[in-house]
Design an enzyme around this catalytic site. Structure first.
Site, PDB file in Angstrom:
ATOM      1  N   ASN A  53       0.982  -1.550   0.060  1.00  0.00           N
ATOM      2  CA  ASN A  53       0.255   0.006   0.036  1.00  0.00           C
ATOM      3  C   ASN A  53       1.117   1.295   0.216  1.00  0.00           C
ATOM      4  O   ASN A  53       2.070   1.540   0.273  1.00  0.00           O
ATOM      5  CB  ASN A  53      -1.014   0.180   1.432  1.00  0.00           C
ATOM      6  N   GLU A  55       0.389   5.086   0.296  1.00  0.00           N
ATOM      7  CA  GLU A  55      -0.683   5.909   1.230  1.00  0.00           C
ATOM      8  C   GLU A  55       0.294   7.835   0.317  1.00  0.00           C
ATOM      9  O   GLU A  55       1.295   7.814   0.565  1.00  0.00           O
ATOM     10  CB  GLU A  55      -0.649   6.511   2.378  1.00  0.00           C
ATOM     11  N   GLU A  66      -3.101  -4.673  -3.246  1.00  0.00           N
ATOM     12  CA  GLU A  66      -3.632  -5.950  -3.891  1.00  0.00           C
ATOM     13  C   GLU A  66      -4.052  -4.965  -5.244  1.00  0.00           C
ATOM     14  O   GLU A  66      -3.844  -6.248  -5.742  1.00  0.00           O
ATOM     15  CB  GLU A  66      -5.029  -6.450  -3.535  1.00  0.00           C
ATOM     16  N   CYS A  95     -10.137  -5.393   0.832  1.00  0.00           N
ATOM     17  CA  CYS A  95     -11.300  -4.160   0.796  1.00  0.00           C
ATOM     18  C   CYS A  95     -12.153  -5.144  -0.497  1.00  0.00           C
ATOM     19  O   CYS A  95     -11.880  -5.069  -1.727  1.00  0.00           O
ATOM     20  CB  CYS A  95     -10.967  -2.744   0.749  1.00  0.00           C
ATOM     21  N   CYS A  98     -10.739  -3.890  -4.113  1.00  0.00           N
ATOM     22  CA  CYS A  98      -9.564  -4.604  -4.599  1.00  0.00           C
ATOM     23  C   CYS A  98     -11.093  -5.965  -4.453  1.00  0.00           C
ATOM     24  O   CYS A  98     -10.170  -6.551  -5.712  1.00  0.00           O
ATOM     25  CB  CYS A  98      -8.918  -5.346  -3.577  1.00  0.00           C
TER      26      CYS A  98
HETATM   27  N1  THU Z   1      -4.920  -1.607   2.806  1.00  0.00           N
HETATM   28  C1  THU Z   1      -5.064  -1.892   1.569  1.00  0.00           C
HETATM   29  O1  THU Z   1      -4.078  -1.657   0.834  1.00  0.00           O
HETATM   30  N2  THU Z   1      -5.328  -3.211   1.011  1.00  0.00           N
HETATM   31  C2  THU Z   1      -6.526  -4.214   1.361  1.00  0.00           C
HETATM   32  O2  THU Z   1      -7.368  -4.715   1.165  1.00  0.00           O
HETATM   33  C3  THU Z   1      -7.150  -2.441   2.275  1.00  0.00           C
HETATM   34  C4  THU Z   1      -6.946  -1.755   3.006  1.00  0.00           C
HETATM   35  C5  THU Z   1      -5.070  -0.261   3.052  1.00  0.00           C
HETATM   36  C6  THU Z   1      -4.939   0.661   2.517  1.00  0.00           C
HETATM   37  C7  THU Z   1      -4.870   2.321   3.729  1.00  0.00           C
HETATM   38  O3  THU Z   1      -2.762   2.404   3.398  1.00  0.00           O
HETATM   39  C8  THU Z   1      -4.222   1.379   4.843  1.00  0.00           C
HETATM   40  O4  THU Z   1      -4.305  -0.375   4.105  1.00  0.00           O
HETATM   41  C9  THU Z   1      -5.928   1.629   5.392  1.00  0.00           C
HETATM   42  O5  THU Z   1      -6.209   0.977   5.062  1.00  0.00           O
END
Ligand code: THU
Length: 136
Positions: A53, A55, A66, A95, A98
């Protein structure tokens, strides 16, 4: 059909996929949430694609691990996907956004959710997204 994640010959592949997701997680940029995610996709060719991830201070532009992995796989020319491993501190599942993107490219994808202790949960995508959207 024997799944790629179950067959004895693929134990090493599972291990490699999870190790790859762990490596990807070490590259996560999650200064706002503190929730690092690493993912690794096994493409049809046998190659592995990573995602973490990323941010941003402009919060909605953040991207999940993902989707980065799947976009990596597709843009490298993969036409099918065999399995996905995700590593988080608590073994979280992907999530909804994804799940929908995974469904687009691999509706029966096998998914391993792993926590930092190494405990695993195994799913197939239809468990997580029973009625994915199909255009047309
Ligand atoms: N996040 C993911 O990388 N994948 C997911 O399926 C759910 C959330 C990340 C997004 C954000 O950077 C952090 O997790 C918290 O939501």
């Amino acid at each position: 059909m024997t799944s790629v994640l179950n067959s004895p010959g693929t134990m090493a592949v599972n291990k490699k996929l999870i190790e790859s997701a762990r490596l990807a997680r070490s590259r996560a940029r999650a200064p706002y949430s503190g929730y690092a995610v690493g993912s690794a996709i096994l493409g049809g060719s046998g190659a592995i694609y990573l995602g973490c991830n990323v941010e941003s201070g402009a919060y909605p532009t953040t991207m999940c691990a993902e989707r980065i992995a799947i976009y990596n796989a597709i843009s490298a020319g993969e036409e099918s996907l065999q399995a996905l491993a995700i590593v988080t501190k608590d073994g979280g599942t992907p999530c909804g956004a994804c799940r929908q993107v995974l469904f687009q490219f691999s509706p029966d994808l096998e998914i391993l959710c792993v926590n930092t202790e190494g405990d695993r949960d195994k799913f197939i995508l239809p468990d997580l997204l029973p009625e994915g959207f199909r255009l047309g």
